[in-house]
Design a protein around this motif. Structure first.
Motif, short mmCIF file in Angstrom:
data_model
loop_
_atom_site.label_atom_id
_atom_site.label_comp_id
_atom_site.label_asym_id
_atom_site.label_seq_id
_atom_site.Cartn_x
_atom_site.Cartn_y
_atom_site.Cartn_z
N ILE A 243 5.11 77.57 41.54
CA ILE A 243 4.11 76.56 41.19
C ILE A 243 3.51 76.03 42.50
O ILE A 243 4.25 75.58 43.37
N GLN A 244 2.21 76.12 42.63
CA GLN A 244 1.54 75.71 43.87
C GLN A 244 1.06 74.26 43.72
O GLN A 244 0.25 73.94 42.86
N PHE A 245 1.59 73.37 44.58
CA PHE A 245 1.14 71.98 44.63
C PHE A 245 0.17 71.84 45.79
O PHE A 245 0.54 72.05 46.95
N ASN A 246 -1.07 71.47 45.49
CA ASN A 246 -2.10 71.30 46.51
C ASN A 246 -2.42 69.83 46.67
O ASN A 246 -2.95 69.19 45.76
N LEU A 247 -2.08 69.27 47.83
CA LEU A 247 -2.33 67.86 48.12
C LEU A 247 -3.59 67.74 48.98
O LEU A 247 -3.67 68.33 50.06
N ARG A 248 -4.56 67.01 48.49
CA ARG A 248 -5.81 66.78 49.24
C ARG A 248 -5.88 65.31 49.62
O ARG A 248 -5.66 64.43 48.77
N TYR A 249 -6.20 65.04 50.87
CA TYR A 249 -6.16 63.66 51.37
C TYR A 249 -7.16 63.48 52.50
O TYR A 249 -7.69 64.45 53.06
N ILE A 250 -7.40 62.23 52.85
CA ILE A 250 -8.32 61.91 53.93
C ILE A 250 -7.53 61.41 55.14
O ILE A 250 -6.50 60.75 54.99
N VAL A 251 -8.01 61.76 56.35
CA VAL A 251 -7.27 61.45 57.56
C VAL A 251 -8.23 61.24 58.72
O VAL A 251 -9.36 61.77 58.71
N ASP A 252 -7.81 60.46 59.69
CA ASP A 252 -8.60 60.28 60.91
C ASP A 252 -8.78 61.63 61.60
O ASP A 252 -7.83 62.42 61.71
N TYR A 253 -10.00 61.93 62.07
CA TYR A 253 -10.30 63.26 62.61
C TYR A 253 -9.47 63.60 63.84
O TYR A 253 -9.32 64.79 64.17
N LYS A 254 -8.92 62.61 64.52
CA LYS A 254 -8.11 62.87 65.72
C LYS A 254 -6.61 62.93 65.41
O LYS A 254 -5.82 63.24 66.30
N ARG A 255 -6.22 62.65 64.16
CA ARG A 255 -4.79 62.60 63.83
C ARG A 255 -4.43 63.58 62.72
O ARG A 255 -3.47 63.39 61.99
N ARG A 256 -5.22 64.62 62.59
CA ARG A 256 -5.02 65.59 61.52
C ARG A 256 -3.67 66.31 61.66
O ARG A 256 -2.90 66.42 60.70
#
Length: 302
Positions: A243-256
């Motif tokens: 089962i594939q769990f795909n987590l999508r989230y937002i992050v600071d561009y310098k702390r990816r």
């Protein structure tokens, strides 16, 4: 004196050439004297270098104009000569002219500025300087993974702002969307897996989510763009193996990179605490049977 006048009358072409050469020597001497004066009077190294270069270029321009004026003979021919000369310079130095125009475009339109992270002409990095001709960047990527510095400083002509797309990671909205994939075995408790992943993501990403919401509203108001969800989201898909769990989230561009590391680490710790109720899957190869091979060797009679 009479002999000199007679020689000038008898040899007008030679006299004209000699007179022109003397004029050139005079201008060159003036250039050298001006450069020497600036070298002694200006103490700042950068200002001294630029002022000497400026005097040198100005002197050469004067020489070129004097040459056209001297051999053309009248204002009409001089204007034509200057026009042809200008056209030739424009063709020869078109890249330089385009770079200067690009620098003006960058500053006026605010395409990017020092400190911004951009990708242009296939090169990604942080802008560390923008001058009248070049944009200087600290390169990211290449032989290093993720968004890490390679250590190379790249100088890129400002003319490239007119030649292709510019990807800006930090203008107006200094956040990017990222995602990670977790393979979970079919025998695992799916609801527990969903719960722990969302809980960990919400805790770790709460700072980015809160800051990005207000800034995303400004982007929506400024541009013709649909509203987007900045809270962490989880999507599930079924594969042949797990089962594939795909987590999508937002992050600071310098702390990816550091954020993804923290998410993986905390999720792995939480899965271990479930005591087998949730297990991570891995690609395996099951060898069922090796077919039998019979080899018979026969001796041929001579």
């Amino acid at each position: 004196m009479d002999k000199i006048k007679t020689w000038i009358v008898e040899h007008p072409t030679t006299y004209s050439i000699v007179k022109y050469l003397l004029l050139v020597v005079f201008v060159l001497i003036l250039i050298q004297l001006a450069r020497r004066f600036l070298r002694k009077q200006v103490t700042d190294t950068v200002a001294r270098y630029k002022s000497q270069k400026g005097i040198e270029i100005l002197g050469y321009v004067i020489l070129i104009l004097l040459t056209f004026s001297y051999f053309s003979g009248n204002i009409k021919d001089l204007t034509l000569a200057i026009g042809l000369f200008t056209a030739g310079i424009a063709i020869t130095l078109q890249e330089l002219i385009l770079s200067i125009a690009g620098s003006l475009y960058i500053f006026i339109v605010k395409v990017y500025k020092p400190g911004a992270r951009i990708e242009i002409n296939g090169i990604k990095g942080d802008v560390i300087d923008v001058d009248s001709i070049y944009t200087t960047m600290m390169e990211i990527g290449q032989w290093v993974s993720s968004d890490n510095y390679s250590g190379r400083i790249v100088k890129l002509s400002n003319a490239f702002v007119f030649k292709g797309p510019i990807y800006n990671y930090s203008q107006d909205f200094p956040f990017i969307w990222d995602e990670l994939n977790l393979p979970v075995t079919y025998g695992s408790d799916k609801e527990i897996a969903k719960s722990l992943i969302i809980k960990i993501a919400s805790n770790i990403l709460s700072e980015f989510t809160a800051k990005s919401k207000s800034q995303w509203k400004s982007v929506v108001n400024k541009y013709y763009i649909e509203d987007a969800l900045v809270d962490p989201t989880l999507a599930i898909s079924l594969t042949d193996n797990w089962i594939q769990f795909n987590l999508r989230y937002i992050v600071d561009y310098k702390r990816r990179r550091s954020t993804k590391h923290l998410l993986y680490d905390e999720i792995h710790k939480a899965i271990k605490k479930t005591k087998g109720k949730v297990s991570l899957a891995s690609a395996t190869l099951e060898l069922i049977k090796i077919p039998e091979i019979n080899v018979e060797l026969k001796n041929k009679a001579e």
